[in-house]
Design an enzyme around this catalytic site. Structure first.
Site, PDB file in Angstrom:
ATOM      1  N   TRP A 207      -9.061 -21.318 -27.065  1.00 34.81           N
ATOM      2  CA  TRP A 207      -8.108 -21.168 -28.202  1.00 34.81           C
ATOM      3  C   TRP A 207      -8.779 -22.300 -29.090  1.00 34.81           C
ATOM      4  CZ3 TRP A 207      -2.928 -20.958 -29.770  1.00 34.81           C
ATOM      5  CH2 TRP A 207      -2.833 -20.654 -31.402  1.00 34.81           C
TER       6      TRP A 207
ATOM      7  N   HIS B  87     -12.460 -31.715 -19.828  1.00 33.56           N
ATOM      8  CA  HIS B  87     -11.441 -32.660 -19.642  1.00 33.56           C
ATOM      9  C   HIS B  87     -11.299 -33.385 -19.347  1.00 33.56           C
ATOM     10  CE1 HIS B  87     -10.728 -27.473 -19.803  1.00 33.56           C
ATOM     11  NE2 HIS B  87     -10.703 -28.041 -18.921  1.00 33.56           N
TER      12      HIS B  87
ATOM     13  N   LYS C 168      -6.073 -25.532 -18.701  1.00 31.97           N
ATOM     14  CA  LYS C 168      -5.418 -24.611 -19.246  1.00 31.97           C
ATOM     15  C   LYS C 168      -4.552 -24.571 -20.016  1.00 31.97           C
ATOM     16  CE  LYS C 168      -5.800 -21.455 -17.387  1.00 31.97           C
ATOM     17  NZ  LYS C 168      -7.416 -20.141 -18.528  1.00 31.97           N
ATOM     18  N   CYS C 169      -4.085 -25.583 -21.095  1.00 27.20           N
ATOM     19  CA  CYS C 169      -3.398 -26.238 -22.374  1.00 27.20           C
ATOM     20  C   CYS C 169      -4.157 -25.758 -23.810  1.00 27.20           C
ATOM     21  CB  CYS C 169      -3.940 -27.365 -22.626  1.00 27.20           C
ATOM     22  SG  CYS C 169      -2.186 -28.275 -20.925  1.00 27.20           S
ATOM     23  N   GLY C 170      -4.872 -23.831 -23.856  1.00 21.90           N
ATOM     24  CA  GLY C 170      -5.466 -24.187 -24.653  1.00 21.90           C
ATOM     25  C   GLY C 170      -6.712 -23.741 -25.175  1.00 21.90           C
TER      26      GLY C 170
ATOM     27  N   ARG D 269      -5.293 -14.837 -20.731  1.00 26.41           N
ATOM     28  CA  ARG D 269      -4.029 -14.142 -19.622  1.00 26.41           C
ATOM     29  C   ARG D 269      -2.809 -13.478 -21.195  1.00 26.41           C
ATOM     30  NH1 ARG D 269       0.535 -14.822 -16.376  1.00 26.41           N
ATOM     31  NH2 ARG D 269       0.525 -17.294 -17.008  1.00 26.41           N
ATOM     32  N   LYS D 270      -1.732 -14.668 -21.362  1.00 25.32           N
ATOM     33  CA  LYS D 270      -1.012 -14.571 -21.912  1.00 25.32           C
ATOM     34  C   LYS D 270      -0.873 -15.181 -23.064  1.00 25.32           C
ATOM     35  CE  LYS D 270       2.422 -11.919 -19.174  1.00 25.32           C
ATOM     36  NZ  LYS D 270       4.133 -12.122 -18.073  1.00 25.32           N
TER      37      LYS D 270
ATOM     38  N   SER E 184       0.214 -21.236 -15.498  1.00 27.43           N
ATOM     39  CA  SER E 184      -2.157 -20.802 -16.228  1.00 27.43           C
ATOM     40  C   SER E 184      -3.037 -21.426 -15.337  1.00 27.43           C
ATOM     41  CB  SER E 184      -2.168 -21.268 -17.892  1.00 27.43           C
ATOM     42  OG  SER E 184      -3.150 -20.694 -18.008  1.00 27.43           O
TER      43      SER E 184
ATOM     44  N   ARG F 147       0.348 -29.282 -23.652  1.00 30.80           N
ATOM     45  CA  ARG F 147       0.740 -28.030 -24.020  1.00 30.80           C
ATOM     46  C   ARG F 147       2.174 -28.382 -22.824  1.00 30.80           C
ATOM     47  NH1 ARG F 147      -1.277 -22.488 -20.736  1.00 30.80           N
ATOM     48  NH2 ARG F 147       0.474 -20.788 -22.244  1.00 30.80           N
TER      49      ARG F 147
END
EC number: 2.8.2.-
Length: 329
Positions: A79, A140, A74-76, A295-296, A170, A162
């Site tokens: 992306w 990970h 959940k650190c990008g 998500r956001k 997140s 992040r």
């Protein structure tokens, strides 16, 4: 190996005897969702994923041209996978191509996980389908665990970090809520407390991030350390930095033609989340809906969830853990 025919749902009773023996000797606990986890080389794993880690360390045959996208969950990650794929495959798949793989596949399919897919599904998977010029994988695992499987290879590792508070929130949304009905598996308060203890998937967070930070300082040609916040603030500069590290610099002609901005737009969370594959599709390896990976993607969303007391507590932990490292968020 067909991504769409393999399941990741390895049960504990399907673990190898070697894995069972090792796991029985390791520290164990339950995370905030009640899942059993065990601690191996300083990191918490579920038993099936640990078997994937062990298989990777034992059987992976690295190539110096490999590229590995690494991150704490959940650190990008999504992306960064998209950006890396678009960069290194741009000669074969131009960003304006109507049939670009990112338009029809989730980034997690294009950059499969070593321990949570490839070596979880098979002790020694067939990797011949991957491009021999620059195979693209993800992980990970913390750096020291990953390096054991790389066996001295000089392949490229790109790490996305992040802010811990946004990571935590997140993480809670992804792992501790059922996305279909918002059923709470674990409260944000309980998740916060376990996070502060470091008992979470691939945790502790601070040990994970420090392992790659130190690796990037020791060998900057081998490990690139990136920050989610910097990617959001200055995407053009950061994507060019990524391209330089990967050895696929933008030419003057590419920059003048607007290619950098094209790739940024193609890989933006806004664009990726709007694609049909990511609105209605699923990862066949896990059954998880693709939309749950989006998500956001904002900086500072933690302020909507954490109290001032929680903020102060985790800030103090991070300050202590990162002390004298030179790393700041």
């Amino acid at each position: 190996m067909d991504e769409k025919k393999i399941t990741m749902n390895v049960r504990n009773d399907e673990l190898s005897e070697e894995s069972k023996t090792l796991i029985s000797s390791l520290p164990s606990d339950k995370n905030s969702t009640g899942v059993n986890v065990c601690k191996y080389q300083g990191c918490w794993y579920t038993p099936p994923i640990l078997q994937g880690v062990l298989n990777f360390q034992k059987n992976f045959k690295p190539q110096d041209t490999d590229i590995i996208v690494a991150s704490f969950p959940k650190c990008g990650t999504t992306w960064l996978k998209a950006l890396t794929f678009a960069l290194v495959r741009r000669s074969k798949h131009p960003s304006h191509d109507d049939h670009h793989p990112l338009l029809s596949d989730n980034p997690h399919v294009l950059s499969p996980s070593l321990e949570m897919y490839l070596y979880l599904c098979s002790e020694n998977p067939d990797l011949t389908k991957f491009s021999s010029s620059s195979r693209l994988f993800s992980t990970h695992m913390p750096s020291h665990t990953l390096q054991e499987g790389l066996k001295g290879s000089t392949c490229k590792i790109v790490y996305m970090s992040r802010n811990v508070k946004d990571t935590l929130v997140s993480y809670w949304h992804f792992f501790c809520k059922k996305q279909t009905d918002d059923n709470i598996i674990s409260s944000v308060e309980d998740t916060f407390e376990m996070f502060c203890r470091g008992v979470n998937f691939f945790g502790p967070f601070w040990d994970h991030v420090l392992s790659y930070w130190r690796g990037s300082l020791e060998d900057p040609n081998h490990v690139l350390f990136m920050k989610f916040e910097e990617m959001k603030e200055e995407p053009r500069e950061q994507i060019k930095r990524l391209a330089e590290f990967l050895g696929c610099l933008f030419t003057k002609e590419e920059e003048e033609s607007g290619l950098v901005d094209e790739i940024i737009d193609l890989c933006s969370l806004r664009n990726l989340s709007s694609l049909e594959i990511n609105k209605t599709g699923k990862l066949h390896s896990t059954g998880r809906e693709n939309k749950t990976f989006f998500r956001k993607g904002e900086v500072g969303d933690w302020k909507n969830y954490l109290t001032p007391e929680m903020e102060n507590k985790i800030d103090m932990i991070i300050q202590e853990k990162l002390q004298n490292s030179g790393l700041k968020f």
